[in-house]
Scaffold this motif. Sequence first.
Motif, PDB file in Angstrom:
ATOM      1  N   ILE A  51      -8.956  -6.450   3.821  1.00 46.02           N
ATOM      2  CA  ILE A  51      -9.408  -5.061   3.792  1.00 46.02           C
ATOM      3  C   ILE A  51      -8.309  -4.156   3.250  1.00 46.02           C
ATOM      4  CG2 ILE A  51     -10.191  -3.149   5.241  1.00 46.02           C
ATOM      5  CD1 ILE A  51     -11.491  -5.262   7.069  1.00 46.02           C
ATOM      6  N   GLY A  52      -7.045  -4.451   3.591  1.00 38.91           N
ATOM      7  CA  GLY A  52      -5.944  -3.662   3.049  1.00 38.91           C
ATOM      8  C   GLY A  52      -5.860  -3.758   1.543  1.00 38.91           C
ATOM      9  N   LEU A  53      -6.077  -4.961   0.991  1.00 35.99           N
ATOM     10  CA  LEU A  53      -6.092  -5.122  -0.462  1.00 35.99           C
ATOM     11  C   LEU A  53      -7.256  -4.362  -1.088  1.00 35.99           C
ATOM     12  CD1 LEU A  53      -5.174  -8.908  -0.750  1.00 35.99           C
ATOM     13  CD2 LEU A  53      -3.868  -7.012  -1.731  1.00 35.99           C
ATOM     14  N   ALA A  54      -8.389  -4.330  -0.394  1.00 38.87           N
ATOM     15  CA  ALA A  54      -9.533  -3.561  -0.895  1.00 38.87           C
ATOM     16  C   ALA A  54      -9.213  -2.068  -0.909  1.00 38.87           C
ATOM     17  CB  ALA A  54     -10.764  -3.836  -0.043  1.00 38.87           C
ATOM     18  N   ASN A  55      -8.518  -1.583   0.127  1.00 44.96           N
ATOM     19  CA  ASN A  55      -8.135  -0.169   0.158  1.00 44.96           C
ATOM     20  C   ASN A  55      -7.140   0.155  -0.955  1.00 44.96           C
ATOM     21  OD1 ASN A  55      -9.758   0.338   2.400  1.00 44.96           O
ATOM     22  ND2 ASN A  55      -8.105  -0.052   3.856  1.00 44.96           N
ATOM     23  N   LEU A  56      -6.187  -0.748  -1.187  1.00 42.78           N
ATOM     24  CA  LEU A  56      -5.220  -0.541  -2.266  1.00 42.78           C
ATOM     25  C   LEU A  56      -5.915  -0.557  -3.624  1.00 42.78           C
ATOM     26  CD1 LEU A  56      -2.424  -0.352  -3.516  1.00 42.78           C
ATOM     27  CD2 LEU A  56      -2.110  -2.789  -3.095  1.00 42.78           C
ATOM     28  N   THR A  57      -6.838  -1.502  -3.817  1.00 39.55           N
ATOM     29  CA  THR A  57      -7.554  -1.584  -5.086  1.00 39.55           C
ATOM     30  C   THR A  57      -8.424  -0.358  -5.307  1.00 39.55           C
ATOM     31  OG1 THR A  57      -7.587  -4.001  -4.922  1.00 39.55           O
ATOM     32  CG2 THR A  57      -9.133  -2.997  -6.451  1.00 39.55           C
ATOM     33  N   TYR A  58      -9.021   0.158  -4.228  1.00 41.88           N
ATOM     34  CA  TYR A  58      -9.790   1.402  -4.373  1.00 41.88           C
ATOM     35  C   TYR A  58      -8.896   2.531  -4.861  1.00 41.88           C
ATOM     36  CZ  TYR A  58     -12.302   5.653  -3.363  1.00 41.88           C
ATOM     37  OH  TYR A  58     -12.883   6.901  -3.490  1.00 41.88           O
ATOM     38  N   HIS A 117      -7.947  14.955  -3.394  1.00 43.91           N
ATOM     39  CA  HIS A 117      -7.931  13.904  -4.413  1.00 43.91           C
ATOM     40  C   HIS A 117      -8.755  12.684  -4.036  1.00 43.91           C
ATOM     41  CE1 HIS A 117      -4.887  16.247  -6.420  1.00 43.91           C
ATOM     42  NE2 HIS A 117      -4.079  16.170  -5.382  1.00 43.91           N
ATOM     43  N   GLY A 118      -9.037  12.487  -2.749  1.00 43.19           N
ATOM     44  CA  GLY A 118      -9.875  11.376  -2.331  1.00 43.19           C
ATOM     45  C   GLY A 118      -9.183  10.039  -2.221  1.00 43.19           C
ATOM     46  N   PHE A 119      -7.848  10.011  -2.225  1.00 46.42           N
ATOM     47  CA  PHE A 119      -7.125   8.760  -2.044  1.00 46.42           C
ATOM     48  C   PHE A 119      -7.090   8.396  -0.554  1.00 46.42           C
ATOM     49  CE2 PHE A 119      -5.258  10.163  -6.075  1.00 46.42           C
ATOM     50  CZ  PHE A 119      -5.315   8.990  -6.821  1.00 46.42           C
ATOM     51  N   ILE A 120      -7.140   7.103  -0.271  1.00 47.84           N
ATOM     52  CA  ILE A 120      -6.918   6.629   1.097  1.00 47.84           C
ATOM     53  C   ILE A 120      -5.427   6.751   1.382  1.00 47.84           C
ATOM     54  CG2 ILE A 120      -7.096   4.674   2.674  1.00 47.84           C
ATOM     55  CD1 ILE A 120      -9.395   3.625   0.941  1.00 47.84           C
ATOM     56  N   ARG A 121      -5.076   7.515   2.398  1.00 45.45           N
ATOM     57  CA  ARG A 121      -3.663   7.735   2.719  1.00 45.45           C
ATOM     58  C   ARG A 121      -3.216   6.915   3.924  1.00 45.45           C
ATOM     59  NH1 ARG A 121      -1.363  10.265  -1.725  1.00 45.45           N
ATOM     60  NH2 ARG A 121      -2.846  11.788  -2.539  1.00 45.45           N
ATOM     61  N   PHE A 136       0.836  -1.203   0.000  1.00 48.55           N
ATOM     62  CA  PHE A 136       0.000   0.000   0.000  1.00 48.55           C
ATOM     63  C   PHE A 136       0.869   1.252   0.000  1.00 48.55           C
ATOM     64  CE2 PHE A 136      -2.452   3.393   1.903  1.00 48.55           C
ATOM     65  CZ  PHE A 136      -3.715   3.240   1.364  1.00 48.55           C
ATOM     66  N   ALA A 137       1.907   1.259   0.836  1.00 46.10           N
ATOM     67  CA  ALA A 137       2.800   2.416   0.907  1.00 46.10           C
ATOM     68  C   ALA A 137       3.534   2.626  -0.413  1.00 46.10           C
ATOM     69  CB  ALA A 137       3.796   2.235   2.049  1.00 46.10           C
ATOM     70  N   ARG A 138       3.914   1.528  -1.074  1.00 42.31           N
ATOM     71  CA  ARG A 138       4.619   1.646  -2.357  1.00 42.31           C
ATOM     72  C   ARG A 138       3.713   2.288  -3.403  1.00 42.31           C
ATOM     73  NH1 ARG A 138       6.643   3.282  -5.711  1.00 42.31           N
ATOM     74  NH2 ARG A 138       8.191   2.551  -7.211  1.00 42.31           N
ATOM     75  N   PHE A 139       2.458   1.920  -3.439  1.00 39.04           N
ATOM     76  CA  PHE A 139       1.562   2.531  -4.415  1.00 39.04           C
ATOM     77  C   PHE A 139       1.289   3.994  -4.065  1.00 39.04           C
ATOM     78  CE2 PHE A 139      -2.670   3.467  -6.196  1.00 39.04           C
ATOM     79  CZ  PHE A 139      -2.374   3.252  -7.535  1.00 39.04           C
ATOM     80  N   ASP A 140       1.223   4.300  -2.773  1.00 39.85           N
ATOM     81  CA  ASP A 140       1.013   5.690  -2.371  1.00 39.85           C
ATOM     82  C   ASP A 140       2.176   6.558  -2.836  1.00 39.85           C
ATOM     83  OD1 ASP A 140      -0.625   7.648  -0.797  1.00 39.85           O
ATOM     84  OD2 ASP A 140       1.228   7.797   0.361  1.00 39.85           O
ATOM     85  N   GLN A 141       3.392   6.017  -2.811  1.00 36.91           N
ATOM     86  CA  GLN A 141       4.540   6.754  -3.329  1.00 36.91           C
ATOM     87  C   GLN A 141       4.373   7.032  -4.822  1.00 36.91           C
ATOM     88  OE1 GLN A 141       8.065   4.499  -2.410  1.00 36.91           O
ATOM     89  NE2 GLN A 141       7.736   4.602  -0.196  1.00 36.91           N
ATOM     90  N   ALA A 142       3.860   6.043  -5.561  1.00 36.68           N
ATOM     91  CA  ALA A 142       3.650   6.231  -6.995  1.00 36.68           C
ATOM     92  C   ALA A 142       2.571   7.277  -7.259  1.00 36.68           C
ATOM     93  CB  ALA A 142       3.271   4.897  -7.647  1.00 36.68           C
ATOM     94  N   VAL A 143       1.529   7.280  -6.429  1.00 34.32           N
ATOM     95  CA  VAL A 143       0.461   8.277  -6.574  1.00 34.32           C
ATOM     96  C   VAL A 143       1.015   9.683  -6.338  1.00 34.32           C
ATOM     97  CG1 VAL A 143      -1.673   9.131  -5.528  1.00 34.32           C
ATOM     98  CG2 VAL A 143      -1.419   6.699  -6.027  1.00 34.32           C
ATOM     99  N   ARG A 144       1.846   9.825  -5.312  1.00 30.90           N
ATOM    100  CA  ARG A 144       2.457  11.134  -5.045  1.00 30.90           C
ATOM    101  C   ARG A 144       3.387  11.542  -6.182  1.00 30.90           C
ATOM    102  NH1 ARG A 144       2.591  12.242   0.885  1.00 30.90           N
ATOM    103  NH2 ARG A 144       1.335  10.622   1.874  1.00 30.90           N
ATOM    104  N   ALA A 145       4.151  10.577  -6.726  1.00 28.96           N
ATOM    105  CA  ALA A 145       5.057  10.881  -7.828  1.00 28.96           C
ATOM    106  C   ALA A 145       4.298  11.308  -9.078  1.00 28.96           C
ATOM    107  CB  ALA A 145       5.933   9.668  -8.138  1.00 28.96           C
TER     108      ALA A 145
END
Length: 359
Positions: free
Chosen positions: A337-344, A225-229, A124-133
Motif C-alpha cells: 500500500i505504501g508503494l501504491a501511495n508513492l506511485t500515486y 495540490h492533492g498529494f498524499i503527505r 516515500f519521505a524522500r519523494f515528498d521532499q522532492a515534491v516540496r522542492a
Amino acid sequence: MRGQPGFFDVEDRLQRLSDLGDQLDAFARVVDFEMFRPELEAALCYSDRAKGGRPPFDPVMMFKILVIQASNTLSDDRAEFLINDRLSFMRFLGLGLADKAPDAKTIWFFRERLTTAGAIEGLFARFDQAVRAAGYIPMSGQIVDASLISAPKQRNSDGEKADIKAGRVPEAWQGHPAKLRQKDRDARWTLVFGKAREREDGTRHADIAIPVFGYKNHISIDRRHGFIRKWDVTDAAAHDGAMLRQGLLDRSNTASTVWADSAYRSKANEAFMDAHGFKSEVHRRKPKGRPMAPNVRRGNAARSAVRAAVEPVFSHQKGAMALTVRTVGIARAKAKIGLANLTYNIRRLVFHEHRAGLA
C-alpha cells in the motif's frame, strides 16, 4: 530485405509510444529516480563483492519495477513476462533487447528486503521532499480519510478466529510452518454499510451490510495540490478516528484546517487538534433520535464540498491502479500500500507538471 528489421525501427517505435502518451516515459521525464539510490542502498546493504560472485541488479532499476507493478497491478511473474515483452517497460528500466531482465524470484526478493528493512516510509519521505522542492508546498489545510483494501480471504473456524483475535497461534497450526505462511493473522473482517434504496411504492430497503476482509489505507492529503503527505496501514477493523492522533496529521502544512468525515469526530480528537494548533472542520454527527439542525446540515454540506477532494485519490488507486493486497501479513501489506501511495504521488506530480507546461 522485406520483413527484416531496420536500423532505426526500435527508435521509431519508441517515439511512436511517446507520441501516444506512454505513462512510464512521462515518469522518467518528470522524476529523477536517482534520488532514491541512497535510501535503497542503505536498506539493501549489498556486500562489496570482495569474495566475487555475480553482481546484483541496479537497485534503482529494481525500484522502478516496483513502480511499474504498483501502477499496473502486476504480479511478479506477470511483471517478468511484460518486462521482456514491452518496449516501453524496457526503455523505462534502461534495458536493451540483449540485456538480461530480472526474473520473478529476484523481484520478490528485492521487495522482501525493502519490506524487512522498513524502507518504504523512507522512500516515500524522500519523494515528498522532492515534491516540496519542486514548489508544491502543502498549504490550504489537509483532508483525512481511509479506504478499505481487500486481501485474500481466510477460511478459519470459530476457534481459530478467537485464537487469532487473542494474539495466539491456533493449536492446529503449530508445527506446520508451511500452513502458517499462508495464514494472514493480521487482516480483519469489517462491515461496509450501503445506503438504503427507495422502492417504487415509497418504502425503503434495509441498509446493506457488505463484509470486507483486509486492511485500511489511512491518508492525509494537502487540499491545494492533492498529494498524499501522511499515511498509515491498519487492519480493516481499526477505527478511523483513532488514527488521527497517531501521526496522520501533517504539521508542516502552512494552514491548520483539517477536514474529515464524522467518523473522526470525538472529544479526544477535538482536544488533540486544539492542543496542537489545528482548526477542526470535521463533520458533525446527527443527534441520536433527533433530526439534524438546519445550520448543522448546511455546515456539513459546506465541509463535504472540500472533503470530497480525497475521494478521487481512492478511486484512482482502486480504478486505474486496481489496488489490492495479495500478500500475507501487515508488514507486506504496508509495503504494497505504501508503494501504491508513492506511485500515486508520482502520477500526481506528472499531472501538475504537464498542466503547468513543465514536462
